[in-house]
Design an enzyme around this catalytic site. Structure first.
Site, PDB file in Angstrom:
ATOM      1  N   VAL A   1       0.861  -1.172   0.000  1.00 55.78           N
ATOM      2  CA  VAL A   1       0.000   0.000   0.000  1.00 55.78           C
ATOM      3  C   VAL A   1       0.902   1.228   0.000  1.00 55.78           C
ATOM      4  CG1 VAL A   1      -1.841   1.253   1.189  1.00 55.78           C
ATOM      5  CG2 VAL A   1      -1.743  -1.248   1.328  1.00 55.78           C
ATOM      6  N   CYS A   2       0.564   2.210  -0.837  1.00 58.03           N
ATOM      7  CA  CYS A   2       1.281   3.477  -0.874  1.00 58.03           C
ATOM      8  C   CYS A   2       2.777   3.239  -1.115  1.00 58.03           C
ATOM      9  CB  CYS A   2       1.003   4.252   0.418  1.00 58.03           C
ATOM     10  SG  CYS A   2       1.374   6.009   0.374  1.00 58.03           S
ATOM     11  N   SER A   3       3.640   3.887  -0.352  1.00 58.76           N
ATOM     12  CA  SER A   3       5.083   3.775  -0.588  1.00 58.76           C
ATOM     13  C   SER A   3       5.657   2.436  -0.145  1.00 58.76           C
ATOM     14  CB  SER A   3       5.827   4.919   0.109  1.00 58.76           C
ATOM     15  OG  SER A   3       5.622   4.880   1.505  1.00 58.76           O
TER      16      SER A   3
ATOM     17  N   THR B   1       1.630   3.393  -6.656  1.00 58.70           N
ATOM     18  CA  THR B   1       1.942   3.877  -5.315  1.00 58.70           C
ATOM     19  C   THR B   1       1.245   5.233  -5.167  1.00 58.70           C
ATOM     20  OG1 THR B   1       3.738   4.239  -3.715  1.00 58.70           O
ATOM     21  CG2 THR B   1       4.079   5.114  -5.938  1.00 58.70           C
TER      22      THR B   1
END
Length: 207
Positions: free
Chosen positions: A99-101, A119
């Site tokens: 998830v995300c970075s 991302t």
């Protein structure tokens, strides 16, 4: 289905807790927070901790890996224990996700090379540094690797995976159980719809 969510200092809480809530509600699924050592791990706001109840070494072959992002990702990239665990666990996992970075940690582990991935919008282009093809979508699946965009997209990803691993009705029941029915008061959840100048202000909150 056993899911391992690795924690590291200054992770983003919702990156981990959003998918955790979806998957922990699913019948037959078990979610474990792991870290190099057991104990509390502080989030990126410095005010909330989640407890790792198992060590990375205790869970070398989870069915699913789910790596959260956060401002601590940059430091975590140089953590050989964490990056090495991701690389080794990926070899046996049904799914390796982020998830995300958290996608940058997958990249550091060599997981994204030659794959489509996403991302947080503010850092999307940097995925190319890991040999990935950046894709501006909420959830991107490429084989056994599934990546989600910024923070809240992790809930979408978890529901998507649950529907595939179990069945759509189970995923729909979980979505209803947690009343995941987004109706945000503003249409500014994407840089495509946000007014001019808001992107810079938003990035200043997370850098």
């Amino acid at each position: 289905m056993h899911v391992a969510i690795p924690l590291y200092p200054r992770f983003t809480a919702l990156d981990a807790v959003g998918p955790y809530t979806v998957l922990a509600f699913a019948p037959g699924w078990r979610v474990t927070f792991v870290a190099p050592e057991t104990g509390p791990v502080l989030d990126d706001r410095g005010t909330l901790t989640l407890t790792a109840t198992a060590r990375l070494a205790d869970l070398p072959r989870p069915d699913m890996i789910l790596v959260p992002g956060g401002v601590g990702t940059l430091d975590a990239l140089s953590d050989p224990a964490l990056v090495g665990w991701i690389a080794a666990a990926h070899e046996h996992a049904r799914w390796t996700t982020s998830v995300c970075s958290g996608s940058f940690l997958l990249g550091a582990a060599g997981v994204l090379r030659g794959r489509r991935a996403t991302t947080h919008w503010g850092f999307l282009d940097r995925l190319a540094e890991f040999g990935a093809e950046p894709v501006s979508e909420r959830v991107v699946a490429d084989g056994t690797v599934v990546t989600a965009a910024g923070v809240s997209a992790g809930i979408d990803m978890a529901l998507t995976l649950l529907a595939e691993a179990a069945d759509p009705t189970t995923a729909q029941a979980v979505q209803l159980a947690i009343e995941y029915d987004p109706q945000p008061p503003f249409g500014t959840g994407s840089p495509k719809t946000a007014p001019a100048g808001l992107a810079e202000r938003a990035l200043s909150l997370i850098n």
